[in-house]
Design a protein around this motif. Structure first.
Motif, PDB file in Angstrom:
ATOM      1  N   VAL A  23       2.408  69.562  -7.600  1.00 31.93           N
ATOM      2  CA  VAL A  23       3.236  68.365  -7.396  1.00 31.93           C
ATOM      3  C   VAL A  23       4.280  68.275  -8.511  1.00 31.93           C
ATOM      4  O   VAL A  23       3.968  67.994  -9.665  1.00 31.93           O
ATOM      5  N   LYS A  25       7.176  66.426  -8.590  1.00 34.13           N
ATOM      6  CA  LYS A  25       8.033  65.233  -8.610  1.00 34.13           C
ATOM      7  C   LYS A  25       8.474  64.902 -10.033  1.00 34.13           C
ATOM      8  O   LYS A  25       7.686  65.052 -10.965  1.00 34.13           O
ATOM      9  N   ASN A  46       7.379  63.643  -3.813  1.00 33.05           N
ATOM     10  CA  ASN A  46       7.094  62.359  -3.171  1.00 33.05           C
ATOM     11  C   ASN A  46       8.342  61.549  -2.809  1.00 33.05           C
ATOM     12  O   ASN A  46       8.235  60.414  -2.372  1.00 33.05           O
ATOM     13  N   VAL A  67       4.189  64.779  -0.234  1.00 38.00           N
ATOM     14  CA  VAL A  67       2.882  64.165  -0.496  1.00 38.00           C
ATOM     15  C   VAL A  67       2.959  62.640  -0.533  1.00 38.00           C
ATOM     16  O   VAL A  67       1.935  61.961  -0.487  1.00 38.00           O
ATOM     17  N   MET A 151      -5.720  63.203   4.772  1.00 38.72           N
ATOM     18  CA  MET A 151      -5.421  63.123   3.339  1.00 38.72           C
ATOM     19  C   MET A 151      -5.891  61.772   2.830  1.00 38.72           C
ATOM     20  O   MET A 151      -5.862  60.781   3.567  1.00 38.72           O
ATOM     21  N   MET A 153      -6.445  59.261  -1.050  1.00 39.85           N
ATOM     22  CA  MET A 153      -6.394  59.097  -2.509  1.00 39.85           C
ATOM     23  C   MET A 153      -7.506  58.147  -2.930  1.00 39.85           C
ATOM     24  O   MET A 153      -7.606  57.033  -2.415  1.00 39.85           O
ATOM     25  N   MET A 191      -6.493  65.088  -7.212  1.00 40.51           N
ATOM     26  CA  MET A 191      -5.310  65.190  -8.052  1.00 40.51           C
ATOM     27  C   MET A 191      -5.783  65.656  -9.441  1.00 40.51           C
ATOM     28  O   MET A 191      -6.947  66.017  -9.592  1.00 40.51           O
ATOM     29  N   SER A 192      -4.903  65.621 -10.433  1.00 38.21           N
ATOM     30  CA  SER A 192      -5.305  66.150 -11.754  1.00 38.21           C
ATOM     31  C   SER A 192      -6.617  65.541 -12.251  1.00 38.21           C
ATOM     32  O   SER A 192      -7.480  66.246 -12.757  1.00 38.21           O
ATOM     33  N   ARG A 207      -3.803  68.378  -4.752  1.00 37.78           N
ATOM     34  CA  ARG A 207      -2.414  68.072  -5.117  1.00 37.78           C
ATOM     35  C   ARG A 207      -2.375  67.798  -6.617  1.00 37.78           C
ATOM     36  O   ARG A 207      -2.744  66.715  -7.062  1.00 37.78           O
ATOM     37  N   VAL A 208      -1.942  68.797  -7.387  1.00 34.19           N
ATOM     38  CA  VAL A 208      -2.039  68.688  -8.837  1.00 34.19           C
ATOM     39  C   VAL A 208      -0.655  68.668  -9.474  1.00 34.19           C
ATOM     40  O   VAL A 208       0.140  69.590  -9.279  1.00 34.19           O
ATOM     41  N   GLY A 209      -0.361  67.615 -10.212  1.00 39.11           N
ATOM     42  CA  GLY A 209       0.929  67.483 -10.877  1.00 39.11           C
ATOM     43  C   GLY A 209       0.823  67.652 -12.377  1.00 39.11           C
ATOM     44  O   GLY A 209       1.133  68.709 -12.929  1.00 39.11           O
ATOM     45  N   SER A 210       0.365  66.612 -13.056  1.00 38.67           N
ATOM     46  CA  SER A 210       0.430  66.605 -14.525  1.00 38.67           C
ATOM     47  C   SER A 210      -0.396  67.702 -15.182  1.00 38.67           C
ATOM     48  O   SER A 210      -0.026  68.184 -16.251  1.00 38.67           O
ATOM     49  N   ARG A 216       4.233  62.976 -16.766  1.00 38.63           N
ATOM     50  CA  ARG A 216       5.546  62.521 -16.307  1.00 38.63           C
ATOM     51  C   ARG A 216       5.953  61.305 -17.144  1.00 38.63           C
ATOM     52  O   ARG A 216       5.117  60.486 -17.509  1.00 38.63           O
TER      53      ARG A 216
HETATM   54  C1  LIG Z   1       1.917  62.337  -8.082  1.00 41.37           C
HETATM   55  C2  LIG Z   1       0.964  62.638  -7.000  1.00 41.37           C
HETATM   56  C3  LIG Z   1      -0.050  63.600  -7.167  1.00 41.37           C
HETATM   57  C4  LIG Z   1      -0.279  64.366  -8.455  1.00 41.37           C
HETATM   58  O1  LIG Z   1      -0.756  63.523  -9.442  1.00 41.37           O
HETATM   59  P1  LIG Z   1      -1.310  64.082 -10.848  1.00 41.37           P
HETATM   60  O2  LIG Z   1      -2.243  63.033 -11.295  1.00 41.37           O
HETATM   61  O3  LIG Z   1      -0.129  64.239 -11.738  1.00 41.37           O
HETATM   62  O4  LIG Z   1      -1.979  65.369 -10.579  1.00 41.37           O
HETATM   63  C5  LIG Z   1      -0.886  63.837  -6.092  1.00 41.37           C
HETATM   64  N1  LIG Z   1      -0.749  63.185  -4.928  1.00 41.37           N
HETATM   65  C6  LIG Z   1       0.211  62.275  -4.735  1.00 41.37           C
HETATM   66  C7  LIG Z   1       0.304  61.586  -3.415  1.00 41.37           C
HETATM   67  C8  LIG Z   1       1.087  61.953  -5.752  1.00 41.37           C
HETATM   68  O5  LIG Z   1       2.044  61.022  -5.550  1.00 41.37           O
END
Ligand SMILES: *Cc1c(COP(=O)(O)O)cnc(C)c1O
Length: 220
Positions: A23, A25, A46, A67, A151, A153, A191-192, A207-210, A216
């Motif tokens: 991810v 963004k 996103n 996402v 999906m 969260m 996620m992370s 879905r891994v971002g940070s 961020r």
């Molecule tokens: C930002 C986001 C993520 C990733 O989040 P991290 O905590 O940075 O891994 C995953 N899913 C969605 C829907 C997001 O908006």
């Protein structure tokens, strides 16, 4: 750790049947390019405008996944290229994706976002509305969308038991609808902060971002 190291670590750690959506963004295209050069091909954004700007400048074989929450009036911008929409939460949006996919002579893969968290702030369909929703989808025969899974969260909490309960609940729903729809193949959760729990609970798309790109400055 660099982005390159993080990508390599995730590729080694994740079971083979699990897809990694990186991810990206808010992150600049240089960061995405670094992850790409380390072998990553699936990226998640996103915001449709931001994703489209990046898509135009980055390699063509990237699979772009949306996402975040999607506004119907912006679907047309991603319809030519998006590879998976994670967060379909209502019929009107599915209808719009179908229409724009048809205009582009494509079929767009979608997931239905289910509300599993204990927070009002999170989007998604109520689990008890899913039966009705899928009945309507069957009647409407949208030929240019393919619903391939769910999906969700989890609640933002340190309580691992609660997260586990929410992910297990979604996994149960996934199994139920996978019996009805042979094309079901993706359960997007984790996620992370909670992907390890999600994997225990049957996720096959995290879905891994940070944890890949670093924190961020502002979260959206
Ligand atoms: C930002 C986001 C993520 C990733 O989040 P991290 O905590 O940075 O891994 C995953 N899913 C969605 C829907 C997001 O908006």
């Amino acid at each position: 750790m660099s982005i390159t190291d993080n990508i390599k670590k995730f590729r080694e750690d994740l079971p083979e049947h699990v897809d990694l959506c990186a991810v990206s963004k808010v992150k600049p295209k240089e960061a995405i390019q670094e992850a790409y050069d380390a072998g990553q091909r699936i990226f998640g954004e996103n915001k449709i405008q931001e994703m489209t700007d990046k898509q135009e400048e980055l390699p063509d074989d990237i699979q772009w996944q949306m996402v975040g929450h999607v506004q119907s009036n912006k679907v047309k911008y991603m319809a030519p290229y998006v590879s998976l929409v994670h967060a379909v939460h209502k019929m009107k949006l599915l209808k719009e994706i179908n229409k724009r996919a048809k205009q582009n002579e494509r079929t767009i893969d979608c997931l239905i976002q289910v509300k599993i968290a204990d927070e009002d702030s999170k989007f998604g369909m109520d689990a008890d509305k899913l039966d009705d929703f899928f009945d309507q989808v069957d009647e409407r025969e949208y030929e240019h969308v393919r619903i391939i899974g769910l999906m969700g969260m989890a609640t933002l909490t340190d309580d691992a038991d609660q997260i586990k309960k929410e992910f297990n609940f979604l996994h149960g729903l996934y199994e139920k609808y996978a019996k009805r729809y042979p094309q079901f193949s993706k359960l997007s959760m984790g996620m992370s902060g909670d992907y390890k729990i999600a994997l225990e609970c049957g996720s096959n798309l995290v879905r891994v971002g940070s944890s890949i790109f670093g924190p961020r400055n502002y979260d959206k």
